[in-house]
Write an enzyme that holds these catalytic residues in place. Structure first.
Site, PDB file in Angstrom:
ATOM      1  N   TRP A   1       0.823  -1.213   0.000  1.00 54.88           N
ATOM      2  CA  TRP A   1       0.000   0.000   0.000  1.00 54.88           C
ATOM      3  C   TRP A   1       0.851   1.253   0.000  1.00 54.88           C
ATOM      4  O   TRP A   1       0.519   2.240  -0.667  1.00 54.88           O
ATOM      5  CB  TRP A   1      -1.002  -0.016   1.155  1.00 54.88           C
ATOM      6  CG  TRP A   1      -2.090  -1.028   0.912  1.00 54.88           C
ATOM      7  CD1 TRP A   1      -2.319  -2.169   1.622  1.00 54.88           C
ATOM      8  CD2 TRP A   1      -3.069  -1.018  -0.145  1.00 54.88           C
ATOM      9  NE1 TRP A   1      -3.380  -2.858   1.078  1.00 54.88           N
ATOM     10  CE2 TRP A   1      -3.855  -2.177   0.004  1.00 54.88           C
ATOM     11  CE3 TRP A   1      -3.346  -0.143  -1.199  1.00 54.88           C
ATOM     12  CZ2 TRP A   1      -4.911  -2.491  -0.863  1.00 54.88           C
ATOM     13  CZ3 TRP A   1      -4.404  -0.452  -2.067  1.00 54.88           C
ATOM     14  CH2 TRP A   1      -5.169  -1.613  -1.887  1.00 54.88           C
TER      15      TRP A   1
ATOM     16  N   ASP B   1      -1.944   6.733   5.998  1.00 60.36           N
ATOM     17  CA  ASP B   1      -3.013   5.911   5.432  1.00 60.36           C
ATOM     18  C   ASP B   1      -3.400   4.887   6.491  1.00 60.36           C
ATOM     19  O   ASP B   1      -2.765   3.850   6.622  1.00 60.36           O
ATOM     20  CB  ASP B   1      -2.524   5.211   4.157  1.00 60.36           C
ATOM     21  CG  ASP B   1      -3.551   4.193   3.631  1.00 60.36           C
ATOM     22  OD1 ASP B   1      -4.646   4.084   4.211  1.00 60.36           O
ATOM     23  OD2 ASP B   1      -3.219   3.507   2.634  1.00 60.36           O
TER      24      ASP B   1
ATOM     25  N   LYS C   1     -12.590  -1.497   6.062  1.00 61.01           N
ATOM     26  CA  LYS C   1     -11.875  -2.378   6.977  1.00 61.01           C
ATOM     27  C   LYS C   1     -12.440  -2.233   8.390  1.00 61.01           C
ATOM     28  O   LYS C   1     -12.984  -3.170   8.939  1.00 61.01           O
ATOM     29  CB  LYS C   1     -10.377  -2.070   6.982  1.00 61.01           C
ATOM     30  CG  LYS C   1      -9.560  -2.669   5.837  1.00 61.01           C
ATOM     31  CD  LYS C   1      -9.926  -2.148   4.478  1.00 61.01           C
ATOM     32  CE  LYS C   1      -9.211  -2.783   3.323  1.00 61.01           C
ATOM     33  NZ  LYS C   1      -8.177  -1.980   2.712  1.00 61.01           N
TER      34      LYS C   1
HETATM   35  C1  LIG Z   1      -7.685  -1.408   1.486  1.00 64.59           C
HETATM   36  C2  LIG Z   1      -6.607  -0.398   1.574  1.00 64.59           C
HETATM   37  C3  LIG Z   1      -6.483   0.628   0.621  1.00 64.59           C
HETATM   38  C4  LIG Z   1      -7.411   0.764  -0.571  1.00 64.59           C
HETATM   39  O1  LIG Z   1      -8.652   1.179  -0.182  1.00 64.59           O
HETATM   40  P1  LIG Z   1      -9.791   1.481  -1.287  1.00 64.59           P
HETATM   41  O2  LIG Z   1     -10.901   1.978  -0.445  1.00 64.59           O
HETATM   42  O3  LIG Z   1     -10.058   0.202  -1.990  1.00 64.59           O
HETATM   43  O4  LIG Z   1      -9.251   2.513  -2.191  1.00 64.59           O
HETATM   44  C5  LIG Z   1      -5.469   1.538   0.785  1.00 64.59           C
HETATM   45  N1  LIG Z   1      -4.601   1.454   1.817  1.00 64.59           N
HETATM   46  C6  LIG Z   1      -4.681   0.471   2.731  1.00 64.59           C
HETATM   47  C7  LIG Z   1      -3.687   0.421   3.852  1.00 64.59           C
HETATM   48  C8  LIG Z   1      -5.681  -0.488   2.637  1.00 64.59           C
HETATM   49  O5  LIG Z   1      -5.766  -1.469   3.546  1.00 64.59           O
END
Ligand SMILES: *Cc1c(COP(=O)(O)O)cnc(C)c1O
Length: 361
Positions: A102, A172, A196
């Site tokens: 990521w 993030d 999540k």
């Molecule tokens: C799932 C995830 C993403 C992507 O998220 P989307 O909502 O599909 O764009 C980005 N960063 C992390 C750490 C993730 O777990």
């Protein structure tokens, strides 16, 4: 109804209590005679839902008054672009910490806007560690420092908040937000895709310090400018209203169980049990250094790849679903977000023990 234990990395398990409330309110929200999905986002009923969600989130995370909370479209991935679009501010360079899939994706978008300095990377350990802060080569002129506190695929989580001085820290937090209390004032921007630990996919939550708003380049598309969303309470256009509502129910649930301190204890206990069993098993393995093991995503391998299909089939039979690891890592991954009950982790461990004993473990 027969609920399974869903170990998916995302979209992921939601609290059953939240789903039950949503079900009860589905076709007639609080006597309004309509579903939340059918409401005008500008009507007083929906505004009360939206405002309560923000108040509860601010309360849970103790968000200081000089931060805006935005409820946006586009998931976390759009934030990979919105962050550099709004924060490069003519500096033309930003620091990124590379700890896995990521963070790499985030830095690739950063490169579209300026120079990306990879100030630290754990590629030398195949992304099973977090590089210690002493080893970082931060640029004091950077527009911001971006990192991924929890790498969802590798199962690697920072055990510390990076120190970046006057340079804004951007995180993030998609797969770790709300898993424990955090000190929001340490950050310039926190963003998270909802699917999540928050709610339905499609929604992203952005917590941003006010002085970082208003620096998008002239001529920006309105939807890419944080200022647009901050000035319009995230309602410049129609927001993802239902996802926002469900997220609000999740925040209320978190408050009801006692807040993030209580949640943190539960998460630590769940993860602790699972890692303790993996390490003691002599059968399963987790490759991540102990100090950087994720509370949320627990990858593990079996002694032979040939056993994987059998393991997954047996798990599915007893209602333990979505344990297959990401294709880039292989093996298994159990995502045990806030809404995964401890009983789910207990059931998984019991199954793992049984499987190992049947395979000479
Ligand atoms: C799932 C995830 C993403 C992507 O998220 P989307 O909502 O599909 O764009 C980005 N960063 C992390 C750490 C993730 O777990």
């Amino acid at each position: 109804m027969n609920r399974v234990y869903n170990f998916s990395a995302g979209p992921a398990v939601l609290p059953e209590e939240v789903l039950d409330i949503a079900k009860a309110e589905m076709s007639d929200w609080h006597g309004s005679g309509m579903s939340v999905m059918e409401m005008s986002h500008r009507g007083k009923e929906y505004l009360s839902i939206a405002e309560k969600a923000e108040v509860d989130l601010r309360d849970l995370l103790a968000i200081p008054a000089n931060y805006k909370v935005l409820f946006l479209h586009g998931g976390a991935t759009l934030q990979f672009a919105m962050v550099p679009h709004n924060l490069m501010r003519g500096k033309g360079t930003a620091d990124y910490i590379n700890t896995g899939t990521w963070s790499k994706k985030a830095s690739a978008e950063g490169k579209l806007y300026g120079k990306v300095n990879v100030a630290a990377s754990s590629s030398d350990t195949n992304f099973t560690t977090v590089p210690p802060q002493e080893s970082w080569k931060l640029n004091p002129e950077a527009a911001y420092v971006h990192y991924t506190p929890n790498e969802t695929i590798g199962g690697v989580e920072f055990s510390f908040v990076p120190e970046t001085g006057a340079v804004p820290l951007v995180a993030d937090m998609s797969s770790t937000i709300l898993s424990r209390p955090i000190d929001v004032s340490r950050y310039g921007v926190i963003y998270a895709g909802a699917q999540k630990n928050i709610g339905p996919a499609g929604l992203a939550i952005v917590i941003i310090r006010e002085d970082l708003i208003g620096h998008a380049p002239a001529g920006s598309p309105v939807m890419l400018d944080y200022k647009t969303h901050a000035e319009n309470q995230s309602m410049y256009n129609t927001p993802p209203t239902y996802a926002w509502y469900i997220s609000g129910l999740v925040f209320a649930w978190l408050k009801k169980i006692g807040g993030l301190g209580v949640m943190a204890e539960m998460n630590q206990r769940k993860a602790g049990k699972l890692y303790a069993y993996i390490d003691a098993s002599g059968f399963y393995k987790n490759p991540v250094e102990i100090a950087s093991r994720s509370w949320m995503n627990v990858p593990f391998t079996l002694p032979k790849e040939e056993m994987d299909a059998d393991f997954l089939a047996g798990a599915k039979k007893i209602g333990l679903l979505n344990l297959k690891g990401h294709r880039s890592v292989g093996g298994m991954r159990a995502s045990i977000y806030n809404a995964m009950p401890e009983a789910g982790v207990d059931a998984l461990i019991a199954y793992m023990k049984d499987f190992a004993s049947r395979h000479n473990g």
